[in-house]
Write a protein that holds these residues in place. Sequence first.
Motif, PDB file in Angstrom:
ATOM      1  N   ASN A   3       0.836  -1.194   0.000  1.00 37.53           N
ATOM      2  CA  ASN A   3       0.000   0.000   0.000  1.00 37.53           C
ATOM      3  C   ASN A   3       0.882   1.259   0.000  1.00 37.53           C
ATOM      4  O   ASN A   3       2.100   1.184   0.090  1.00 37.53           O
ATOM      5  N   ALA A   4       0.240   2.404  -0.110  1.00 35.13           N
ATOM      6  CA  ALA A   4       0.970   3.669  -0.228  1.00 35.13           C
ATOM      7  C   ALA A   4       1.871   3.917   0.979  1.00 35.13           C
ATOM      8  O   ALA A   4       3.003   4.389   0.823  1.00 35.13           O
ATOM      9  N   LYS A   5       1.401   3.583   2.174  1.00 33.89           N
ATOM     10  CA  LYS A   5       2.195   3.803   3.386  1.00 33.89           C
ATOM     11  C   LYS A   5       3.477   2.961   3.353  1.00 33.89           C
ATOM     12  O   LYS A   5       4.563   3.450   3.652  1.00 33.89           O
ATOM     13  N   LEU A   6       3.346   1.723   2.961  1.00 37.03           N
ATOM     14  CA  LEU A   6       4.506   0.837   2.882  1.00 37.03           C
ATOM     15  C   LEU A   6       5.471   1.292   1.787  1.00 37.03           C
ATOM     16  O   LEU A   6       6.690   1.328   1.989  1.00 37.03           O
ATOM     17  N   MET A   7       4.925   1.667   0.635  1.00 37.39           N
ATOM     18  CA  MET A   7       5.782   2.115  -0.459  1.00 37.39           C
ATOM     19  C   MET A   7       6.510   3.407  -0.095  1.00 37.39           C
ATOM     20  O   MET A   7       7.682   3.586  -0.433  1.00 37.39           O
ATOM     21  N   LEU A  14      15.234   3.980   0.971  1.00 36.40           N
ATOM     22  CA  LEU A  14      16.165   4.101  -0.152  1.00 36.40           C
ATOM     23  C   LEU A  14      16.915   5.431  -0.097  1.00 36.40           C
ATOM     24  O   LEU A  14      18.135   5.481  -0.319  1.00 36.40           O
ATOM     25  N   LEU A  15      16.214   6.511   0.213  1.00 34.37           N
ATOM     26  CA  LEU A  15      16.853   7.822   0.297  1.00 34.37           C
ATOM     27  C   LEU A  15      17.843   7.889   1.462  1.00 34.37           C
ATOM     28  O   LEU A  15      18.904   8.505   1.357  1.00 34.37           O
ATOM     29  N   GLU A  16      17.501   7.235   2.574  1.00 34.62           N
ATOM     30  CA  GLU A  16      18.442   7.166   3.706  1.00 34.62           C
ATOM     31  C   GLU A  16      19.713   6.438   3.284  1.00 34.62           C
ATOM     32  O   GLU A  16      20.826   6.877   3.597  1.00 34.62           O
ATOM     33  N   MET A  87      20.166   6.283 -14.468  1.00 33.28           N
ATOM     34  CA  MET A  87      20.210   7.690 -14.073  1.00 33.28           C
ATOM     35  C   MET A  87      21.369   7.896 -13.100  1.00 33.28           C
ATOM     36  O   MET A  87      21.797   6.958 -12.432  1.00 33.28           O
ATOM     37  N   SER A  88      21.830   9.127 -12.994  1.00 35.67           N
ATOM     38  CA  SER A  88      22.873   9.438 -12.010  1.00 35.67           C
ATOM     39  C   SER A  88      22.296   9.238 -10.607  1.00 35.67           C
ATOM     40  O   SER A  88      21.063   9.207 -10.426  1.00 35.67           O
ATOM     41  N   PRO A  89      23.151   9.116  -9.601  1.00 33.84           N
ATOM     42  CA  PRO A  89      22.632   8.991  -8.233  1.00 33.84           C
ATOM     43  C   PRO A  89      21.708  10.154  -7.843  1.00 33.84           C
ATOM     44  O   PRO A  89      20.663   9.938  -7.219  1.00 33.84           O
ATOM     45  N   GLN A  90      22.051  11.391  -8.240  1.00 37.21           N
ATOM     46  CA  GLN A  90      21.205  12.539  -7.904  1.00 37.21           C
ATOM     47  C   GLN A  90      19.869  12.462  -8.628  1.00 37.21           C
ATOM     48  O   GLN A  90      18.814  12.694  -8.031  1.00 37.21           O
ATOM     49  N   GLN A  91      19.902  12.138  -9.917  1.00 37.70           N
ATOM     50  CA  GLN A  91      18.658  11.995 -10.673  1.00 37.70           C
ATOM     51  C   GLN A  91      17.795  10.874 -10.086  1.00 37.70           C
ATOM     52  O   GLN A  91      16.569  11.003 -10.019  1.00 37.70           O
ATOM     53  N   SER A  92      18.441   9.806  -9.656  1.00 38.98           N
ATOM     54  CA  SER A  92      17.709   8.679  -9.073  1.00 38.98           C
ATOM     55  C   SER A  92      17.022   9.082  -7.776  1.00 38.98           C
ATOM     56  O   SER A  92      15.858   8.752  -7.553  1.00 38.98           O
ATOM     57  N   SER A  93      17.733   9.810  -6.919  1.00 34.32           N
ATOM     58  CA  SER A  93      17.133  10.291  -5.676  1.00 34.32           C
ATOM     59  C   SER A  93      15.965  11.222  -5.958  1.00 34.32           C
ATOM     60  O   SER A  93      14.921  11.157  -5.294  1.00 34.32           O
ATOM     61  N   ASN A  94      16.118  12.084  -6.964  1.00 35.64           N
ATOM     62  CA  ASN A  94      15.021  12.981  -7.332  1.00 35.64           C
ATOM     63  C   ASN A  94      13.800  12.195  -7.805  1.00 35.64           C
ATOM     64  O   ASN A  94      12.662  12.537  -7.469  1.00 35.64           O
ATOM     65  N   LEU A  95      14.033  11.155  -8.591  1.00 34.09           N
ATOM     66  CA  LEU A  95      12.922  10.325  -9.064  1.00 34.09           C
ATOM     67  C   LEU A  95      12.221   9.629  -7.901  1.00 34.09           C
ATOM     68  O   LEU A  95      10.991   9.561  -7.870  1.00 34.09           O
ATOM     69  N   ILE A  96      12.990   9.168  -6.945  1.00 34.95           N
ATOM     70  CA  ILE A  96      12.391   8.510  -5.770  1.00 34.95           C
ATOM     71  C   ILE A  96      11.544   9.525  -4.994  1.00 34.95           C
ATOM     72  O   ILE A  96      10.435   9.210  -4.552  1.00 34.95           O
ATOM     73  N   ARG A  97      12.045  10.748  -4.841  1.00 36.36           N
ATOM     74  CA  ARG A  97      11.266  11.800  -4.162  1.00 36.36           C
ATOM     75  C   ARG A  97       9.965  12.096  -4.925  1.00 36.36           C
ATOM     76  O   ARG A  97       8.908  12.272  -4.321  1.00 36.36           O
ATOM     77  N   GLN A  98      10.048  12.163  -6.256  1.00 38.84           N
ATOM     78  CA  GLN A  98       8.831  12.393  -7.065  1.00 38.84           C
ATOM     79  C   GLN A  98       7.841  11.256  -6.885  1.00 38.84           C
ATOM     80  O   GLN A  98       6.632  11.496  -6.784  1.00 38.84           O
TER      81      GLN A  98
END
Length: 105
Positions: A3-7, A14-16, A87-98
């Motif tokens: 569910n959304a909470k788990l995801m 992942l960001l940590e 993607m670069s590590p920064q781009q990847s982190s941005n995608l995860i945030r999105q």
Amino acid sequence: IGNAKLMRSQCERLLEMAALKNVTIQVLPFDAGSYPAVGALTILAFPDQEDPDVVYRDGLTDAVYLERPEDIAWYSKAFDNLRALSMSPQQSSNLIRQAMQGLDG
């Protein structure tokens, strides 16, 4: 998966991990096209020249250690190609945030 909470929790973790100096997270985007999967693997590289590199390949029913130089070269090249398509590590982190923002509602 979940569910959304788990995801959201998974994305936060992942960001940590991405913030650690010894961890690199790179996302292979869908628009990169298909890539021949090499499966789950770890390339163990040792600083001492007397200790040769090893590829550890993990499967559902077994684990394999590959030590032949030609095997190490093949898996190293496959891994490098995969990183280059990602993607670069920064781009990847941005995608995860999105993706996390999309979970908010």
